[in-house]
Scaffold this motif. Structure first.
Motif, PDB file in Angstrom:
ATOM      1  N   GLU B  17      -7.555  56.536  63.789  1.00  0.00           N
ATOM      2  CA  GLU B  17      -7.135  57.200  62.554  1.00  0.00           C
ATOM      3  C   GLU B  17      -5.633  57.091  62.345  1.00  0.00           C
ATOM      4  O   GLU B  17      -4.858  56.964  63.290  1.00  0.00           O
ATOM      5  N   PHE B  18      -5.238  57.189  61.079  1.00  0.00           N
ATOM      6  CA  PHE B  18      -3.832  57.231  60.687  1.00  0.00           C
ATOM      7  C   PHE B  18      -3.395  58.698  60.699  1.00  0.00           C
ATOM      8  O   PHE B  18      -4.065  59.561  60.141  1.00  0.00           O
ATOM      9  N   ILE B  19      -2.277  58.955  61.355  1.00  0.00           N
ATOM     10  CA  ILE B  19      -1.827  60.334  61.562  1.00  0.00           C
ATOM     11  C   ILE B  19      -0.464  60.539  60.918  1.00  0.00           C
ATOM     12  O   ILE B  19       0.411  59.663  60.990  1.00  0.00           O
ATOM     13  N   THR B  20      -0.293  61.708  60.296  1.00  0.00           N
ATOM     14  CA  THR B  20       1.011  62.076  59.734  1.00  0.00           C
ATOM     15  C   THR B  20       1.393  63.463  60.219  1.00  0.00           C
ATOM     16  O   THR B  20       0.602  64.410  60.137  1.00  0.00           O
ATOM     17  N   ILE B  21       2.608  63.582  60.686  1.00  0.00           N
ATOM     18  CA  ILE B  21       3.194  64.868  61.076  1.00  0.00           C
ATOM     19  C   ILE B  21       4.428  65.081  60.211  1.00  0.00           C
ATOM     20  O   ILE B  21       5.228  64.162  60.033  1.00  0.00           O
ATOM     21  N   ASN B  22       4.559  66.286  59.678  1.00  0.00           N
ATOM     22  CA  ASN B  22       5.638  66.569  58.745  1.00  0.00           C
ATOM     23  C   ASN B  22       6.674  67.515  59.332  1.00  0.00           C
ATOM     24  O   ASN B  22       6.358  68.369  60.164  1.00  0.00           O
ATOM     25  N   CYS B  23       7.897  67.357  58.854  1.00  0.00           N
ATOM     26  CA  CYS B  23       9.021  68.177  59.314  1.00  0.00           C
ATOM     27  C   CYS B  23       9.905  68.504  58.123  1.00  0.00           C
ATOM     28  O   CYS B  23      10.312  67.592  57.388  1.00  0.00           O
ATOM     29  N   ILE B  74       1.603  57.711  62.706  1.00  0.00           N
ATOM     30  CA  ILE B  74       1.059  56.892  63.787  1.00  0.00           C
ATOM     31  C   ILE B  74      -0.115  56.118  63.209  1.00  0.00           C
ATOM     32  O   ILE B  74      -1.083  56.715  62.708  1.00  0.00           O
ATOM     33  N   THR B  75      -0.028  54.805  63.244  1.00  0.00           N
ATOM     34  CA  THR B  75      -1.136  53.982  62.765  1.00  0.00           C
ATOM     35  C   THR B  75      -2.041  53.618  63.936  1.00  0.00           C
ATOM     36  O   THR B  75      -1.587  53.516  65.078  1.00  0.00           O
ATOM     37  N   ALA B  76      -3.331  53.463  63.644  1.00  0.00           N
ATOM     38  CA  ALA B  76      -4.320  53.075  64.661  1.00  0.00           C
ATOM     39  C   ALA B  76      -4.146  53.918  65.923  1.00  0.00           C
ATOM     40  O   ALA B  76      -3.907  53.392  67.017  1.00  0.00           O
ATOM     41  N   SER B  77      -4.280  55.237  65.767  1.00  0.00           N
ATOM     42  CA  SER B  77      -4.013  56.148  66.879  1.00  0.00           C
ATOM     43  C   SER B  77      -4.902  55.847  68.085  1.00  0.00           C
ATOM     44  O   SER B  77      -6.026  55.347  67.963  1.00  0.00           O
ATOM     45  N   HIS B  78      -4.355  56.182  69.237  1.00  0.00           N
ATOM     46  CA  HIS B  78      -5.007  55.897  70.516  1.00  0.00           C
ATOM     47  C   HIS B  78      -4.927  57.150  71.385  1.00  0.00           C
ATOM     48  O   HIS B  78      -3.971  57.914  71.245  1.00  0.00           O
TER      49      HIS B  78
END
Lengths: 112, 106
Positions: B17-23, B74-78
């Motif tokens: 999955e593609f992941i986004t974390i915001n700040c 994070i692309t293509a999470s692992h």
């Protein structure tokens, strides 16, 4: 290259006992040095920072103290530990420009 | 109110999955950092940003100075990406977010 050391890695101490955590930096001179605490489930809290030998600034009133006896040595101490002192203690350094912080491996302190 | 706010606090994703974390931050800064804290506690610096975007492998960090906001993607999470990701800013001192705990499930 620069490296930063902390010891011990883990420590279990009874309430009321003294504490001494040491941090040393290699490969740089006149670093800015920082002590942080990370309590369980919480963010990093700045405890002390130092811009030079014998120069210590405290951010939070507490029963902890810090000393910098040498340019690349930073010590965190307490005369009597409290239960609330438990946490993960991180030492970090920056150069004069303060652009990037480099963290040590940390000390996990449990006060029982 | 904290000077640095992160969201989400916890994130679980499936591998790939593609992941986004915001700040978001509320102080004037000279730079913003994304840090990764491994389960053992050690912290490493991933990015330092003062404008625009940076990419390192599958990690991308962006910053919008006007909006005082940054994102870590994070692309293509692992599963090995599982860690706590911390946003920090250089103001008159370093300010840290409380972190985003990421778990990537195989």
């Amino acid at each position: 290259s620069q490296t930063i050391h902390q010891w011990p890695a883990t420590l279990v101490q009874p309430v009321g006992s003294p504490l001494s955590l040491e941090c040393t930096v290699e490969g740089t001179s006149n670093p800015n040095l920082y002590w942080y605490r990370q309590a369980a489930g919480r963010g990093l809290q700045l405890l002390f920072y130092s811009v030079g030998i014998g120069q210590i600034s405290s951010e939070v009133p507490q029963n902890l103290s810090a000393s910098r006896p040498q340019d690349r040595q930073f010590i965190l101490s307490s005369k009597k530990l409290l239960l609330s002192d438990s946490g993960f203690y991180l030492c970090a350094w920056t150069g004069v420009s303060r652009d990037t912080q480099y963290f040590g491996p940390g000390t996990r302190l449990t006060v029982l | 109110k904290n000077e640095v706010e992160q969201s989400p606090q916890n994130l679980t994703a499936q591998e790939g999955e593609f992941i986004t974390i915001n700040c978001s931050y509320s102080v004037g800064i000279s730079a913003l950092h994304w840090l990764q804290q491994h389960p053992g506690g050690g912290i490493v610096s991933l990015f330092m940003l003062s404008s625009g975007k940076k990419k390192h492998g599958r990690l991308i960090a962006t910053i919008n100075i006007q909006e005082k906001h940054s994102s870590l993607h994070i692309t293509a999470s692992h599963p090995r990406d599982s860690a706590v990701y911390i946003c920090a800013v250089n103001g008159n001192q370093f300010y840290f977010g409380t972190g985003t705990s990421l778990t990537v499930i195989p």
